[in-house]
Design a protein around this motif. Structure first.
Motif, short mmCIF file in Angstrom:
data_model
loop_
_atom_site.label_atom_id
_atom_site.label_comp_id
_atom_site.label_asym_id
_atom_site.label_seq_id
_atom_site.Cartn_x
_atom_site.Cartn_y
_atom_site.Cartn_z
N UNK A 65 15.61 -7.70 1.55
CA UNK A 65 14.88 -9.29 0.50
C UNK A 65 13.39 -9.38 1.28
N UNK A 66 13.83 -10.07 2.56
CA UNK A 66 12.32 -10.04 2.79
C UNK A 66 11.57 -9.12 3.16
N UNK A 67 12.46 -8.02 3.51
CA UNK A 67 10.98 -6.65 4.09
C UNK A 67 10.68 -6.38 2.55
N UNK A 68 11.12 -5.91 1.59
CA UNK A 68 11.16 -5.08 0.43
C UNK A 68 9.25 -5.46 -0.08
N UNK A 69 8.87 -6.16 -0.10
CA UNK A 69 7.58 -6.68 -0.58
C UNK A 69 6.21 -5.35 0.60
N UNK A 70 6.92 -5.77 1.69
CA UNK A 70 5.79 -5.36 2.91
C UNK A 70 6.13 -3.96 2.71
N UNK A 71 7.24 -3.22 2.49
CA UNK A 71 7.38 -1.74 2.78
C UNK A 71 7.46 -1.72 1.29
N UNK A 72 7.11 -1.94 0.03
CA UNK A 72 6.37 -1.25 -1.07
C UNK A 72 5.35 -1.51 -0.90
N UNK A 73 4.12 -2.03 -0.40
CA UNK A 73 2.52 -2.09 -0.62
C UNK A 73 2.20 -0.80 0.51
N UNK A 74 3.15 -1.07 2.04
CA UNK A 74 3.14 0.34 2.13
C UNK A 74 3.28 1.87 1.92
N UNK A 75 3.89 2.12 0.98
CA UNK A 75 4.65 2.86 0.36
C UNK A 75 3.55 2.94 -0.46
N UNK A 76 3.16 2.55 -1.61
CA UNK A 76 1.53 2.53 -2.46
C UNK A 76 0.53 3.11 -1.67
N UNK A 77 0.21 2.72 -0.50
CA UNK A 77 -1.15 2.22 0.41
C UNK A 77 -0.98 4.22 0.48
N UNK A 78 0.73 4.45 1.29
CA UNK A 78 0.80 5.93 2.18
C UNK A 78 0.25 7.22 0.70
N UNK A 79 1.23 6.43 -0.65
CA UNK A 79 0.66 7.92 -1.21
C UNK A 79 0.12 7.66 -2.78
N UNK A 80 -1.62 6.14 -1.90
CA UNK A 80 -2.20 6.88 -2.69
C UNK A 80 -2.28 5.93 -3.87
N UNK A 81 -1.16 5.45 -5.07
CA UNK A 81 -1.24 4.91 -5.99
C UNK A 81 -2.35 4.69 -7.12
N UNK A 82 -3.36 3.13 -5.94
CA UNK A 82 -4.31 2.47 -7.10
C UNK A 82 -5.91 3.81 -6.96
N UNK A 83 -5.64 4.69 -5.52
CA UNK A 83 -6.61 6.20 -5.51
C UNK A 83 -6.71 6.42 -6.40
N UNK A 84 -5.97 7.50 -6.62
CA UNK A 84 -5.00 8.23 -7.66
C UNK A 84 -4.28 8.00 -8.54
N UNK A 85 -5.20 8.21 -9.83
CA UNK A 85 -4.31 7.87 -11.09
C UNK A 85 -2.85 9.06 -11.35
N UNK A 86 -2.08 8.65 -11.40
CA UNK A 86 -1.12 10.06 -11.89
C UNK A 86 -0.77 10.57 -10.24
N UNK A 87 -0.67 9.95 -8.69
CA UNK A 87 -0.16 9.95 -7.89
C UNK A 87 1.48 9.43 -7.79
N UNK A 88 1.93 8.52 -8.39
CA UNK A 88 3.00 8.13 -8.14
C UNK A 88 3.18 6.81 -8.84
N UNK A 89 4.52 6.27 -9.04
CA UNK A 89 4.65 5.29 -8.93
C UNK A 89 6.50 4.69 -8.37
N UNK A 90 6.06 3.08 -7.75
CA UNK A 90 7.35 2.65 -6.77
C UNK A 90 7.34 1.35 -6.80
#
Length: 116
Positions: A65-90
């Motif tokens: 649990x202490x690592x979960x937020x950092x991992x989630x943010x790295x996934x979002x950044x690498x996948x481009x969720x915020x820059x590219x709508x429809x690119x996925x979700x986590x």
């Protein structure tokens, strides 16, 4: 130790990159379910009933649990969720109990101590 389940739905060409950044952020592994289907806000166009879009993978990470937020943010950044709508979700959900993680717990102890 408490755990979170991170679930990422990404295009299959992003899977290797997502796995790499998640490991760098502390994930010890994942389960990949290929050929997942979904539909977002705007349905995709079809041609004679066949969807004209790339396949998606569902990645399941069981992380401390202490690592979960950092991992989630790295996934979002690498996948481009915020820059590219429809690119996925986590997202993450709490895990009440888990069995079979004995080998990973020893590896996680040193890393989690730094986070506390």
């Amino acid at each position: 130790m408490r755990f979170k389940l991170l679930i990422a739905l990404v295009s299959d060409e992003k899977t290797d990159e997502i796995m790499r950044v998640a490991r760098e952020a502390g994930a010890t592994g994942a389960t990949v379910v290929g050929d997942a289907r979904g539909e977002g806000l705007n349905p995709k166009k079809t041609f004679f009933g066949l969807t004209l879009e790339s396949q998606r993978d569902m990645l399941l990470f069981l992380v401390e649990e202490h690592l979960s937020r950092k991992i989630l943010e790295r996934i979002a950044e690498a996948a481009g969720f915020e820059k590219n709508p429809g690119s996925g979700v986590a997202f993450q959900i709490d895990v009440e109990d888990a069995i079979g993680l004995g080998g990973q717990i020893m590896c996680l102890l040193d890393e989690v101590e730094d986070e506390l």
